[in-house]
Design a protein around this motif. Structure first.
Motif, PDB file in Angstrom:
ATOM      1  N   ILE A   3       0.853  -1.187   0.000  1.00  0.00           N
ATOM      2  CA  ILE A   3       0.000   0.000   0.000  1.00  0.00           C
ATOM      3  C   ILE A   3       0.887   1.233   0.000  1.00  0.00           C
ATOM      4  CG2 ILE A   3      -1.953  -1.115   1.130  1.00  0.00           C
ATOM      5  CD1 ILE A   3      -1.070   0.222   3.728  1.00  0.00           C
ATOM      6  N   LYS A   4       0.318   2.336  -0.442  1.00  0.00           N
ATOM      7  CA  LYS A   4       1.099   3.570  -0.490  1.00  0.00           C
ATOM      8  C   LYS A   4       0.150   4.761  -0.399  1.00  0.00           C
ATOM      9  CE  LYS A   4       4.569   5.877  -3.284  1.00  0.00           C
ATOM     10  NZ  LYS A   4       5.354   5.833  -4.508  1.00  0.00           N
ATOM     11  N   ASN A   5       0.545   5.745   0.391  1.00  0.00           N
ATOM     12  CA  ASN A   5      -0.179   7.016   0.493  1.00  0.00           C
ATOM     13  C   ASN A   5      -1.659   6.859   0.823  1.00  0.00           C
ATOM     14  OD1 ASN A   5       2.139   8.493  -0.069  1.00  0.00           O
ATOM     15  ND2 ASN A   5       1.794   8.370  -2.260  1.00  0.00           N
ATOM     16  N   ILE A   6      -1.966   6.077   1.814  1.00  0.00           N
ATOM     17  CA  ILE A   6      -3.361   5.954   2.243  1.00  0.00           C
ATOM     18  C   ILE A   6      -3.558   6.854   3.459  1.00  0.00           C
ATOM     19  CG2 ILE A   6      -5.090   4.448   3.262  1.00  0.00           C
ATOM     20  CD1 ILE A   6      -4.202   2.264   1.480  1.00  0.00           C
ATOM     21  N   GLN A   7      -4.444   7.821   3.325  1.00  0.00           N
ATOM     22  CA  GLN A   7      -4.789   8.700   4.443  1.00  0.00           C
ATOM     23  C   GLN A   7      -5.882   8.017   5.262  1.00  0.00           C
ATOM     24  OE1 GLN A   7      -6.035  12.385   2.760  1.00  0.00           O
ATOM     25  NE2 GLN A   7      -4.027  12.845   1.903  1.00  0.00           N
ATOM     26  N   PRO A   8      -5.679   7.866   6.570  1.00  0.00           N
ATOM     27  CA  PRO A   8      -6.679   7.153   7.356  1.00  0.00           C
ATOM     28  C   PRO A   8      -7.975   7.921   7.596  1.00  0.00           C
ATOM     29  CG  PRO A   8      -4.797   7.748   8.717  1.00  0.00           C
ATOM     30  CD  PRO A   8      -4.472   8.155   7.321  1.00  0.00           C
ATOM     31  N   LEU A  31     -15.409  10.219  13.478  1.00  0.00           N
ATOM     32  CA  LEU A  31     -14.284  10.124  12.543  1.00  0.00           C
ATOM     33  C   LEU A  31     -14.834   9.603  11.231  1.00  0.00           C
ATOM     34  CD1 LEU A  31     -11.468   8.347  14.602  1.00  0.00           C
ATOM     35  CD2 LEU A  31     -11.443  10.688  13.773  1.00  0.00           C
ATOM     36  N   THR A  32     -14.454  10.224  10.142  1.00  0.00           N
ATOM     37  CA  THR A  32     -14.818   9.729   8.820  1.00  0.00           C
ATOM     38  C   THR A  32     -13.564   9.154   8.191  1.00  0.00           C
ATOM     39  OG1 THR A  32     -16.506  11.447   8.610  1.00  0.00           O
ATOM     40  CG2 THR A  32     -15.815  10.325   6.582  1.00  0.00           C
ATOM     41  N   LEU A  33     -13.572   7.839   7.984  1.00  0.00           N
ATOM     42  CA  LEU A  33     -12.407   7.181   7.416  1.00  0.00           C
ATOM     43  C   LEU A  33     -12.363   7.390   5.900  1.00  0.00           C
ATOM     44  CD1 LEU A  33     -12.501   3.768   9.317  1.00  0.00           C
ATOM     45  CD2 LEU A  33     -11.218   5.837   9.896  1.00  0.00           C
ATOM     46  N   HIS A  34     -11.148   7.550   5.390  1.00  0.00           N
ATOM     47  CA  HIS A  34     -10.951   7.636   3.945  1.00  0.00           C
ATOM     48  C   HIS A  34     -11.359   6.296   3.331  1.00  0.00           C
ATOM     49  CE1 HIS A  34      -8.842   7.887   0.111  1.00  0.00           C
ATOM     50  NE2 HIS A  34      -8.841   9.211   0.295  1.00  0.00           N
ATOM     51  N   ARG A  35     -12.005   6.318   2.195  1.00  0.00           N
ATOM     52  CA  ARG A  35     -12.526   5.104   1.560  1.00  0.00           C
ATOM     53  C   ARG A  35     -11.420   4.055   1.357  1.00  0.00           C
ATOM     54  NH1 ARG A  35     -13.936   6.758  -3.386  1.00  0.00           N
ATOM     55  NH2 ARG A  35     -15.787   7.764  -2.579  1.00  0.00           N
ATOM     56  N   ASP A  36     -10.247   4.460   0.874  1.00  0.00           N
ATOM     57  CA  ASP A  36      -9.151   3.509   0.640  1.00  0.00           C
ATOM     58  C   ASP A  36      -8.685   2.861   1.938  1.00  0.00           C
ATOM     59  OD1 ASP A  36      -9.238   4.066  -2.071  1.00  0.00           O
ATOM     60  OD2 ASP A  36      -7.545   5.463  -2.009  1.00  0.00           O
ATOM     61  N   PHE A  37      -8.576   3.656   2.997  1.00  0.00           N
ATOM     62  CA  PHE A  37      -8.161   3.114   4.295  1.00  0.00           C
ATOM     63  C   PHE A  37      -9.213   2.138   4.820  1.00  0.00           C
ATOM     64  CE2 PHE A  37      -8.042   3.394   8.976  1.00  0.00           C
ATOM     65  CZ  PHE A  37      -6.782   2.866   9.185  1.00  0.00           C
ATOM     66  N   PHE A  38     -10.474   2.516   4.746  1.00  0.00           N
ATOM     67  CA  PHE A  38     -11.559   1.646   5.191  1.00  0.00           C
ATOM     68  C   PHE A  38     -11.514   0.312   4.449  1.00  0.00           C
ATOM     69  CE2 PHE A  38     -15.833  -0.066   4.697  1.00  0.00           C
ATOM     70  CZ  PHE A  38     -16.214  -0.204   6.020  1.00  0.00           C
ATOM     71  N   ASN A  39     -11.378   0.358   3.124  1.00  0.00           N
ATOM     72  CA  ASN A  39     -11.320  -0.874   2.333  1.00  0.00           C
ATOM     73  C   ASN A  39     -10.117  -1.723   2.712  1.00  0.00           C
ATOM     74  OD1 ASN A  39     -13.666  -0.298   0.942  1.00  0.00           O
ATOM     75  ND2 ASN A  39     -12.603   0.758  -0.696  1.00  0.00           N
ATOM     76  N   GLU A  40      -8.991  -1.089   2.985  1.00  0.00           N
ATOM     77  CA  GLU A  40      -7.784  -1.827   3.369  1.00  0.00           C
ATOM     78  C   GLU A  40      -7.984  -2.581   4.683  1.00  0.00           C
ATOM     79  OE1 GLU A  40      -4.128  -3.359   2.726  1.00  0.00           O
ATOM     80  OE2 GLU A  40      -5.195  -2.026   1.351  1.00  0.00           O
ATOM     81  N   ILE A  41      -8.558  -1.926   5.688  1.00  0.00           N
ATOM     82  CA  ILE A  41      -8.727  -2.615   6.968  1.00  0.00           C
ATOM     83  C   ILE A  41      -9.845  -3.667   6.918  1.00  0.00           C
ATOM     84  CG2 ILE A  41      -7.709  -0.778   8.343  1.00  0.00           C
ATOM     85  CD1 ILE A  41     -10.493   0.147   9.110  1.00  0.00           C
TER      86      ILE A  41
END
Length: 92
Positions: A3-8, A31-41
């Motif tokens: 992964i790279k440059n994922i803002q939580p 807290l509103t999670l960034h879509r990419d971070f949410f998908n990653e977790i």
């Protein structure tokens, strides 16, 4: 995987004082999670046990080591040795 440059977090509204945990607030903290971070977790969860976190809560280093080892162990496909120098680099 990599992964790279994922803002939580894309937005945070925090309405509490950590020194007064029993104080009530007029607003709800969110807290509103960034879509990419949410998908990653969601796609790559780490099995953290809340009771273990509570038991280790007085030691940030113990929490770091527990979370790191849990993450490493959850994705291993074969036995691995982690040498002391690697742990020293990881945790300082």
């Amino acid at each position: 995987w990599s992964i790279k440059n994922i803002q939580p977090v894309t937005q945070a509204n925090l309405w509490w004082n950590p020194k007064q945990l029993d104080q009530t607030s007029l607003f709800e903290s969110t807290l509103t999670l960034h879509r990419d971070f949410f998908n990653e977790i969601i796609n790559h969860p780490t099995p953290i046990h809340i009771d273990t976190l509570k038991a280790l809560k007085r030691s940030p280093l113990a929490l770091d080591i527990y979370c790191w080892l849990t993450y490493r162990m959850s994705y291993l496909r074969k036995a691995i040795t982690i040498p002391w120098p690697v742990l020293q680099i990881q945790f300082g």
